[in-house]
Design a protein around this motif. Structure first.
Motif, PDB file in Angstrom:
ATOM      1  N   VAL A   1      11.947   4.846  14.206  1.00 44.84           N
ATOM      2  CA  VAL A   1      10.879   4.193  13.458  1.00 44.84           C
ATOM      3  C   VAL A   1      10.917   4.686  12.028  1.00 44.84           C
ATOM      4  N   GLY A   2      10.650   3.781  11.081  1.00 41.58           N
ATOM      5  CA  GLY A   2      10.661   4.145   9.672  1.00 41.58           C
ATOM      6  C   GLY A   2       9.443   4.966   9.294  1.00 41.58           C
ATOM      7  N   PRO A   3       9.378   5.461   8.047  1.00 38.64           N
ATOM      8  CA  PRO A   3       8.257   6.293   7.584  1.00 38.64           C
ATOM      9  C   PRO A   3       6.898   5.624   7.718  1.00 38.64           C
ATOM     10  N   LEU A   4       6.863   4.303   7.678  1.00 43.51           N
ATOM     11  CA  LEU A   4       5.601   3.573   7.810  1.00 43.51           C
ATOM     12  C   LEU A   4       5.443   2.957   9.196  1.00 43.51           C
ATOM     13  N   GLY A   5       6.250   3.450  10.149  1.00 41.96           N
ATOM     14  CA  GLY A   5       6.171   2.915  11.501  1.00 41.96           C
ATOM     15  C   GLY A   5       7.003   1.660  11.707  1.00 41.96           C
ATOM     16  N   GLN A   6       7.885   1.339  10.745  1.00 43.30           N
ATOM     17  CA  GLN A   6       8.706   0.134  10.879  1.00 43.30           C
ATOM     18  C   GLN A   6       9.727   0.298  11.999  1.00 43.30           C
ATOM     19  N   LYS A   7      10.001  -0.814  12.666  1.00 44.80           N
ATOM     20  CA  LYS A   7      11.114  -0.871  13.611  1.00 44.80           C
ATOM     21  C   LYS A   7      12.114  -1.886  13.075  1.00 44.80           C
ATOM     22  N   PHE A   8      13.401  -1.515  13.116  1.00 46.28           N
ATOM     23  CA  PHE A   8      14.418  -2.320  12.456  1.00 46.28           C
ATOM     24  C   PHE A   8      15.267  -3.064  13.479  1.00 46.28           C
ATOM     25  N   ALA A   9      15.326  -4.375  13.302  1.00 43.96           N
ATOM     26  CA  ALA A   9      16.087  -5.219  14.227  1.00 43.96           C
ATOM     27  C   ALA A   9      17.582  -5.085  14.022  1.00 43.96           C
ATOM     28  N   SER A  10      18.009  -4.573  12.878  1.00 43.50           N
ATOM     29  CA  SER A  10      19.436  -4.457  12.588  1.00 43.50           C
ATOM     30  C   SER A  10      19.655  -3.351  11.571  1.00 43.50           C
ATOM     31  N   THR A  11      20.918  -2.937  11.472  1.00 46.00           N
ATOM     32  CA  THR A  11      21.292  -1.955  10.450  1.00 46.00           C
ATOM     33  C   THR A  11      21.030  -2.508   9.061  1.00 46.00           C
ATOM     34  N   ALA A  12      21.285  -3.806   8.863  1.00 43.87           N
ATOM     35  CA  ALA A  12      21.083  -4.423   7.556  1.00 43.87           C
ATOM     36  C   ALA A  12      19.626  -4.299   7.116  1.00 43.87           C
ATOM     37  N   LYS A  13      18.705  -4.562   8.030  1.00 47.32           N
ATOM     38  CA  LYS A  13      17.283  -4.497   7.666  1.00 47.32           C
ATOM     39  C   LYS A  13      16.858  -3.063   7.371  1.00 47.32           C
TER      40      LYS A  13
ATOM     41  N   ALA B   1       7.288  10.733  -0.716  1.00 54.18           N
ATOM     42  CA  ALA B   1       7.329   9.678   0.301  1.00 54.18           C
ATOM     43  C   ALA B   1       8.771   9.279   0.616  1.00 54.18           C
ATOM     44  N   LEU B   2       9.603   9.200  -0.417  1.00 58.28           N
ATOM     45  CA  LEU B   2      10.990   8.786  -0.231  1.00 58.28           C
ATOM     46  C   LEU B   2      11.766   9.799   0.600  1.00 58.28           C
ATOM     47  N   LYS B   3      11.419  11.054   0.444  1.00 56.73           N
ATOM     48  CA  LYS B   3      12.138  12.122   1.155  1.00 56.73           C
ATOM     49  C   LYS B   3      12.018  11.975   2.668  1.00 56.73           C
ATOM     50  N   ARG B   4      11.011  11.269   3.124  1.00 56.54           N
ATOM     51  CA  ARG B   4      10.817  11.110   4.572  1.00 56.54           C
ATOM     52  C   ARG B   4      11.942  10.298   5.207  1.00 56.54           C
ATOM     53  N   TRP B   5      12.683   9.551   4.405  1.00 54.44           N
ATOM     54  CA  TRP B   5      13.822   8.792   4.926  1.00 54.44           C
ATOM     55  C   TRP B   5      15.029   9.690   5.205  1.00 54.44           C
ATOM     56  N   SER B   6      15.076  10.852   4.575  1.00 51.52           N
ATOM     57  CA  SER B   6      16.293  11.674   4.585  1.00 51.52           C
ATOM     58  C   SER B   6      16.195  12.825   5.583  1.00 51.52           C
ATOM     59  N   CYS B   7      17.327  13.145   6.224  1.00 59.15           N
ATOM     60  CA  CYS B   7      17.372  14.333   7.079  1.00 59.15           C
ATOM     61  C   CYS B   7      18.016  15.503   6.340  1.00 59.15           C
ATOM     62  N   GLN B   8      18.214  15.341   5.037  1.00 58.36           N
ATOM     63  CA  GLN B   8      18.798  16.385   4.194  1.00 58.36           C
ATOM     64  C   GLN B   8      17.673  17.244   3.615  1.00 58.36           C
ATOM     65  N   GLU B   9      17.805  18.557   3.722  1.00 57.73           N
ATOM     66  CA  GLU B   9      16.782  19.441   3.172  1.00 57.73           C
ATOM     67  C   GLU B   9      16.910  19.512   1.657  1.00 57.73           C
ATOM     68  N   GLY B  10      15.823  19.907   0.997  1.00 57.87           N
ATOM     69  CA  GLY B  10      15.835  20.041  -0.453  1.00 57.87           C
ATOM     70  C   GLY B  10      14.981  18.989  -1.120  1.00 57.87           C
ATOM     71  N   GLU B  11      14.557  19.296  -2.332  1.00 56.14           N
ATOM     72  CA  GLU B  11      13.728  18.375  -3.095  1.00 56.14           C
ATOM     73  C   GLU B  11      14.585  17.306  -3.760  1.00 56.14           C
TER      74      GLU B  11
ATOM     75  N   LYS C   1       0.817  -1.207   0.000  1.00 51.14           N
ATOM     76  CA  LYS C   1       0.000   0.000   0.000  1.00 51.14           C
ATOM     77  C   LYS C   1       0.852   1.258   0.000  1.00 51.14           C
ATOM     78  N   HIS C   2       2.146   1.105   0.102  1.00 49.55           N
ATOM     79  CA  HIS C   2       3.047   2.252   0.179  1.00 49.55           C
ATOM     80  C   HIS C   2       3.080   2.989  -1.148  1.00 49.55           C
ATOM     81  N   SER C   3       3.126   4.324  -1.086  1.00 45.13           N
ATOM     82  CA  SER C   3       3.211   5.143  -2.295  1.00 45.13           C
ATOM     83  C   SER C   3       4.672   5.417  -2.605  1.00 45.13           C
ATOM     84  N   TYR C   4       5.119   5.000  -3.772  1.00 46.14           N
ATOM     85  CA  TYR C   4       6.528   5.166  -4.150  1.00 46.14           C
ATOM     86  C   TYR C   4       6.694   6.440  -4.965  1.00 46.14           C
ATOM     87  N   THR C   5       6.802   7.566  -4.238  1.00 51.50           N
ATOM     88  CA  THR C   5       6.988   8.880  -4.841  1.00 51.50           C
ATOM     89  C   THR C   5       8.183   9.553  -4.191  1.00 51.50           C
ATOM     90  N   THR C   6       8.699  10.586  -4.820  1.00 46.97           N
ATOM     91  CA  THR C   6       9.835  11.302  -4.232  1.00 46.97           C
ATOM     92  C   THR C   6       9.420  11.975  -2.919  1.00 46.97           C
TER      93      THR C   6
END
Length: 554
Positions: A159-171, A20-30, A13-18
């Motif tokens: 927590v990730g953009p969709l509320g994910q919790k990561f058990a490891s850096t790899a995940k 949505a993707l930007k929520r992963w980054s702490c860098q400002e800008g489009e 159900k995730h929307s794959y748009t820029t």
């Protein structure tokens, strides 16, 4: 061992748009438009782009090195979870930021980042398992000072953009890469630069599975198969100033013990530092040690995977008794030696054979009189016994004479703080008292950087040098073993800055590397980059060949 999970677990159900993707980054800008990006360039931070300090092998015993990096040993997290350590890199944040942490970057990787920045068809991403809340602002300041501009700067969130919790850096990294590749579906190629062999292997397996998934109906987004390359980068780390390092660890212990005593942390063990003499030896200064290693003709390709030594001729394990000290002239006595031959065994251990000069000079060594050796380098897991198996000795044609000084090699260990007599153990499982012998607290009396209380311990002074190593998986900080994991927050720098990163730094450069360190993994291949040399152990300098004096008694 943590592993990269299957991309099929992605939320359909995730929307794959820029956006949505930007929520992963702490860098400002489009972010760039999806139609413009043809290649994805992903750069790891620690010991790939930046030469992050590791615990100094010359200070700590092997068990302590692993425990310092464990995520669950201290209430506030370990080495990789402590912002103060990374802020102390070099001469500290205030001095290093104006000069962009000169000498602490892998300049080869910096050049690749700059090429990615200039390529309008490349998405340039900095991806690290350090905790976003703790390290986000600091890492952005560091890359900005270097003039590097990434499209995305991604650290591990709680927590990730969709509320994910990561058990490891790899995940965490795999989940982000899923989103990047399903957002930029026009990208035909992805390159990942990574220093840890276990992650190199994991990324290769994950990307192969990703391509397989595209051929099935289970993929949330249809996209063409992507060409991938995971480039191993030879790890090139430094060490903190020894006094700074011990002071920061003491602060970590103080904070941990305070939380323990308050009952807040839930941790069951308070800690202290103890010092002990690991061995007594004829000590060889770092410059001479580098010259001796040069005689061994250690292949350049092997230098990133061996423990470089050449710094002592062993007298005895632990502290020498009065009888032995009488035979060697006492602590501080100077002895002259002549190199007669060099040899190696199966590209695993290298050594030089030496004799006292003049031969009539009275000496006492752990090795017998006809086979006194200086170990120049050896692979992880090997010992002096392996060096004794060398039979193919090659005579040295030059007249090489050097001087040594009788001294003691100190180590510091992390141990459980002894309970006062009559103290009732808490309800949790009790430890037998002999498991944590009360050796006495070790806190340097003249701590330059700290507010740690004065402690007791053995009284002697020693010179320290630096190196490291690693092993393990799952974010540098998982577990007390090897390099633990990077999964969280990480550490600080030393007083001498040393040369630029990447490539061959020359004889007196060094990555600080300790094979007993068990950090995360031994780095093997250089992925097309010249192997980094480890010739210097400068305990007081990032890559200095000079010895760093540890200016206090225990």
């Amino acid at each position: 061992m943590a592993a990269f999970h299957n991309p099929a677990s992605a939320n359909s159900k995730h929307s794959y748009t820029t956006t949505a993707l930007k929520r992963w980054s702490c860098q400002e800008g489009e972010l760039p438009a999806t139609s413009t990006i043809k290649v994805l360039h992903i750069y790891d931070f620690d010991n790939t782009l930046f030469q992050s300090p590791l615990p100094n092998k010359q200070l700590w015993d092997a068990t302590t090195i692993g425990r310092l990096q464990g995520e669950d040993i201290f209430a506030g997290g370990g080495w990789w979870h402590n912002k103060a350590i990374l802020e102390s890199t070099g001469d500290g944040l205030e001095k290093e930021e104006p000069r962009a942490w000169e000498g602490w970057w892998n300049e080869q990787i910096v050049s690749l980042v700059e090429m990615s920045m200039e390529d309008p068809e490349a998405l340039c991403v900095l991806l690290t398992g350090r905790a976003e809340g703790t390290f986000g602002d600091l890492i952005k300041r560091m890359v900005k000072s270097k003039g590097l501009k990434f499209d995305m700067v991604c650290l591990k969130p709680k927590v990730g953009p969709l509320g994910q919790k990561f058990a490891s850096t790899a995940k965490f990294k795999q989940a982000l890469l899923d989103d990047i590749m399903w957002t930029y579906t026009a990208a035909e190629d992805i390159r990942i630069y990574e220093d840890r062999p276990s992650h190199v292997k994991g990324f290769n397996e994950y990307l192969a599975r990703f391509n397989t998934l595209q051929k099935r109906a289970r993929a949330p987004v249809r996209r063409p198969e992507i060409t991938f390359a995971v480039v191993p980068v030879a790890e090139n780390a430094g060490c903190l100033d020894p006094v700074t390092e011990v002071a920061e660890i003491q602060r970590m212990i103080n904070d941990h013990n305070m939380l323990f005593r308050s009952g807040i942390s839930g941790h069951s063990v308070p800690y202290q530092l103890n010092s002990f003499v690991e061995y007594t030896a004829y000590m060889i200064d770092p410059h001479t040690a580098g010259s001796l290693r040069a005689l061994g003709h250690i292949p350049q390709s092997q230098r990133s995977s061996v423990n470089l030594k050449g710094d002592e001729i062993m007298i005895c394990h632990r502290r020498a008794d009065r009888d032995i000290l009488g035979k060697v002239g006492g602590i501080g006595n100077k002895t002259q030696w002549r190199v007669t031959a060099t040899g190696s065994l199966d590209n695993r251990v290298w050594a030089a054979r030496v004799v006292p000069d003049p031969p009539s000079q009275r000496v006492q060594t752990l090795d017998n009189s006809d086979n006194r050796i200086v170990i120049l380098a050896l692979r992880s897991g090997l010992s002096r016994d392996d060096a004794r198996m060398i039979t193919n000795w090659q005579p040295v044609n030059e007249d090489i004479v050097f001087q040594s000084t009788v001294g003691e090699k100190d180590r510091i260990s992390l141990v459980r703080e002894p309970r006062p007599k009559g103290h009732n153990a808490p309800a949790h499982k009790r430890q037998r008292s002999e498991e944590f012998p009360p050796l006495g607290a070790m806190v340097p009396p003249n701590m330059r950087h700290g507010d740690a209380p004065q402690g007791q311990g053995n009284s002697h002074q020693a010179s320290y040098t630096s190196r490291h190593n690693r092993d393990g998986f799952g974010g540098r900080g998982k577990g007390a073993g090897p390099r633990g994991g990077r999964g969280g927050d990480r550490g600080r720098g030393n007083n001498s800055r040393g040369g630029g990163g990447g490539g061959n730094h020359g004889q007196n450069s060094g990555r600080g590397g300790q094979q007993g360190y068990k950090s995360l993994d031994d780095v093997g291949g250089s992925g097309g980059y010249p192997a980094h040399t480890n010739n210097g152990y400068g305990g007081n300098g990032h890559k200095s060949g000079a010895s760093g004096s540890f200016p206090y008694n225990y």
